[in-house]
Design a protein around this motif. Sequence first.
Motif, PDB file in Angstrom:
ATOM      1  N   ARG A  91       0.801  -1.211   0.000  1.00 22.01           N
ATOM      2  CA  ARG A  91       0.000   0.000   0.000  1.00 22.01           C
ATOM      3  C   ARG A  91       0.840   1.271   0.000  1.00 22.01           C
ATOM      4  NH1 ARG A  91      -5.109   0.267   0.581  1.00 22.01           N
ATOM      5  NH2 ARG A  91      -4.888   2.367   1.434  1.00 22.01           N
ATOM      6  N   TYR A  92       2.141   1.141  -0.155  1.00 24.89           N
ATOM      7  CA  TYR A  92       3.012   2.304   0.026  1.00 24.89           C
ATOM      8  C   TYR A  92       2.647   3.442  -0.927  1.00 24.89           C
ATOM      9  CZ  TYR A  92       7.149   5.096   0.935  1.00 24.89           C
ATOM     10  OH  TYR A  92       7.980   6.117   1.288  1.00 24.89           O
ATOM     11  N   VAL A 152      -9.970   9.842  -5.816  1.00 19.47           N
ATOM     12  CA  VAL A 152     -10.394   8.554  -5.286  1.00 19.47           C
ATOM     13  C   VAL A 152      -9.189   7.812  -4.730  1.00 19.47           C
ATOM     14  CG1 VAL A 152     -11.358   6.299  -5.861  1.00 19.47           C
ATOM     15  CG2 VAL A 152     -12.364   8.373  -6.827  1.00 19.47           C
ATOM     16  N   THR A 153      -9.329   7.272  -3.530  1.00 22.23           N
ATOM     17  CA  THR A 153      -8.274   6.491  -2.921  1.00 22.23           C
ATOM     18  C   THR A 153      -8.880   5.227  -2.327  1.00 22.23           C
ATOM     19  OG1 THR A 153      -6.410   6.564  -1.365  1.00 22.23           O
ATOM     20  CG2 THR A 153      -8.449   7.664  -0.698  1.00 22.23           C
ATOM     21  N   SER A 154      -8.119   4.514  -1.547  1.00 21.39           N
ATOM     22  CA  SER A 154      -8.624   3.273  -0.937  1.00 21.39           C
ATOM     23  C   SER A 154      -8.005   3.114   0.435  1.00 21.39           C
ATOM     24  CB  SER A 154      -8.276   2.068  -1.816  1.00 21.39           C
ATOM     25  OG  SER A 154      -6.864   1.884  -1.892  1.00 21.39           O
ATOM     26  N   ARG A 155      -8.560   2.194   1.200  1.00 21.99           N
ATOM     27  CA  ARG A 155      -8.005   1.880   2.499  1.00 21.99           C
ATOM     28  C   ARG A 155      -8.173   0.393   2.743  1.00 21.99           C
ATOM     29  NH1 ARG A 155     -12.644   4.539   6.431  1.00 21.99           N
ATOM     30  NH2 ARG A 155     -14.296   3.020   5.970  1.00 21.99           N
ATOM     31  N   ASP A 204      -9.582  11.370  -0.941  1.00 22.61           N
ATOM     32  CA  ASP A 204      -8.609  12.119  -0.149  1.00 22.61           C
ATOM     33  C   ASP A 204      -8.688  13.572  -0.583  1.00 22.61           C
ATOM     34  OD1 ASP A 204      -6.533  12.743   1.581  1.00 22.61           O
ATOM     35  OD2 ASP A 204      -5.004  12.452   0.045  1.00 22.61           O
ATOM     36  N   ASN A 205      -8.900  14.455   0.381  1.00 24.23           N
ATOM     37  CA  ASN A 205      -8.978  15.890   0.121  1.00 24.23           C
ATOM     38  C   ASN A 205      -7.702  16.533   0.642  1.00 24.23           C
ATOM     39  OD1 ASN A 205     -11.838  15.874  -0.794  1.00 24.23           O
ATOM     40  ND2 ASN A 205     -12.195  15.217   1.317  1.00 24.23           N
ATOM     41  N   SER A 206      -6.990  17.221  -0.227  1.00 26.38           N
ATOM     42  CA  SER A 206      -5.704  17.789   0.173  1.00 26.38           C
ATOM     43  C   SER A 206      -5.583  19.230  -0.293  1.00 26.38           C
ATOM     44  CB  SER A 206      -4.549  16.956  -0.387  1.00 26.38           C
ATOM     45  OG  SER A 206      -4.555  16.985  -1.800  1.00 26.38           O
TER      46      SER A 206
END
Length: 780
Positions: A328-329, A728-731, A742-744
């Motif tokens: 997941r890096y 869009v991301t994942s966990r 993810d909001n950055s």
Amino acid sequence: MKTKYTLISLSIFTALYSQAGFADLREQCLLGVPKFTGEPVQGSINDQPVYIEADDALINQPTSAVYRGNVDLKQGTRHLVADSVEVTQQGDANNLQRIARLQGGFDFKDDQINLKGQDAEFNLNSRDGNVTGADYQLVGRQGRGTAQDIELRNNYRLFKNATFTSCLPGDNAWTIDAKEVKQHIQEEYAEMWHAKFKILGVPVFYTPYLQLPIGDRRRSGLLAPSAGSSSRDGYWYAQPIYWNIAPNYDATFIPKYMSHRGWQMNGEFRYLTHLGEGKIAGEYLNRDRYKDYVSENRKRHLFYWNHSSAFLENWRLNIDYTRVSDKRYFTDFDSEYGSSTDGYADQYARIAYYQPNWNFAVSARQFQVFDEVDIGPYRALPQIDFNYYKNDLANGWLDFKLFSQAVRFDNDSALMPTAWRFHVEPSLNSNLSNKYGSLNIETKLYATHYNQKKGNGAGAEDVQKSVNRLLPQLKVDLQTVLATEKTLFEGYKQTLEPHVQYLYRPYRDQSNIGSSQVSDYLGYGYDSALVQQDYYSLFRDRRFSGLDRIASANQVTVGGTTRFFDKTAAERFNFSAGQIYYLTDSRIDDNSNNDAPKGSSAWALESNWRISDQWNWHGSYQYDPQTRHAALANSSIEFNPSKNNLIQLNYRYASKDYINQNLGASANRYNQDIKQIGLVAAWEVNDNWAVVGKYYQDIALKKPVEQYLGVQYNSCCWSVGVGARRYVTSRQNQQPNEVLYDNSFGFTFELRGLGNNDHQSGIQEMLRKGKLPYIQAYSL
């Protein structure tokens, strides 16, 4: 190595420049910079004669002279204007010393600095001088300030109770006040002691020591910092520290603090030696505090090494190695050394020896995959390649080529077999050509031997220990170029370039090569995978990459390209189309799922159109006659009126069937078509403002994939940039129907005009940000 310029301080305000320039702003900034307009001096300037003009002069020959009223003194590149100048002369003819003393105000100029002051003393035999109450400005580059006292020496200038800024006259956006400033002329940097950094006259930072560049040389110190926040990392701040070790070595250390994760230490070392050039980098987080990362090992790290060299005349060495602590890096961290969209990290090394007609190489390769799979890809260690070429045989009618390889395959899974593969591939080629076209006839033989060993795990599949495969091949390739002046469009010249290829290769059952337990990343055999089809891949020899699966072939590929050229012979439009017709089924074994489509392949269409100097369009399309639906499509149209300004609209489509057939077993997790539309806009609003926006929407999911808005303001002496991003991301343990974002927010600030005088708008850097970076529409 690339040139870097740095402001060295303990302050967060620093500067780093690249070679790309923003010409209009640069020209505007240089308008406020004094330029040297005289003639350069050959030899020592101290040997040049001194010319003095004045309204009144009192000369006491030979010891002194006093000049008053509009005094104008010149010596080589030096020019002094003052109200009163006294020149004294001491010593004999062999050691004559001339001293000029100025009172009541003066204006001094040379090829490096302009000075205005109250009183001064200059040694006309050297560059030594002492000035009080001075305003100064550098020549040919940004930099100005004031000083209570200045010592001018041949190799340095010492300013006491001084100020400095790279802003132009009339702009005091930022200044540095220092008790003492020493400018090293040859080394092109300045040191400051007891320095206070001020913004609009208000002190915001103090440091006992400060160093900054005043030229084009690399200097050790702090680089431009960056800061921001994200829902994944929390508030973060990164401060690069640059170390100019030697002319051919440098290093950059980047401590980064993330409130949700902790401290991450990053570093990069670059080298350039007679043994080669390369880059070694690392990223390390001792304990990841992020709550959604649930793995037991909280240490997260990356190692990267890229090296290329040529040595002992004929030897070449290449290394490309990336390894991360966990799968997941690249999902959890933004890194310039890899991306989660790649799906894997490559670990590769190769050493080769070259001669005019042959070469020899030994290499090793393995992959670190990021998806959760039980069985990963094979590693090739070692791999030995030998190539031999001999042209112009049989009085120039034939070319001979031999490719041979020995490679050992191993796998981390005890269920998978290991193997040695020995392969020899001789070929004879005859190329007949004239001004109308070319006919290429090639015969080839694939001779392969496998020595396989069953895996040692419980339940490992039995494999045939020794496998031999012999496959002859015949390929006939015909191409021609037909040009016509009469086209549908007046003023354009058109070419028709038909391309026909016949390929024959008999069928051999290859199910006994490797294991039938094909995992997500094994593909077919040890190192084979389906080649994704486009127009140009239609004319490839093989459907599969690698050598473990060589499908039978009895097929004709028909295709062609048409091009349109304008009156200046510039290509404005092209269109290519092609399809494979299978005279007999293309097979690799008795499993019909591995066969090529019956009858014919998908139609592959590709086109590029330079509509005007500002508009470009690119598109490709694949139509599957078996399903009677589109298999793959993409299109982009771009408007680029000037400089970095652009607007691009793009579309991507891939059918579910195409994904599952061409991207391997890991793609089976896709249960629907991929349909994405994207809009990219980058605009230099004026010489100061630049804006970049990106929006990608998944039409099938009816949700945005990535959104980005970046704004940068640039002036002659500083710039600030802000960027907001949502993607869009994942966990871990994510629900199947759950969509996470993810909001950055990021912030950068840098001082300008300290190194060279190039000024970037920031557009190129903003376009590179994101999981889906900008790709230029095809430009003819």
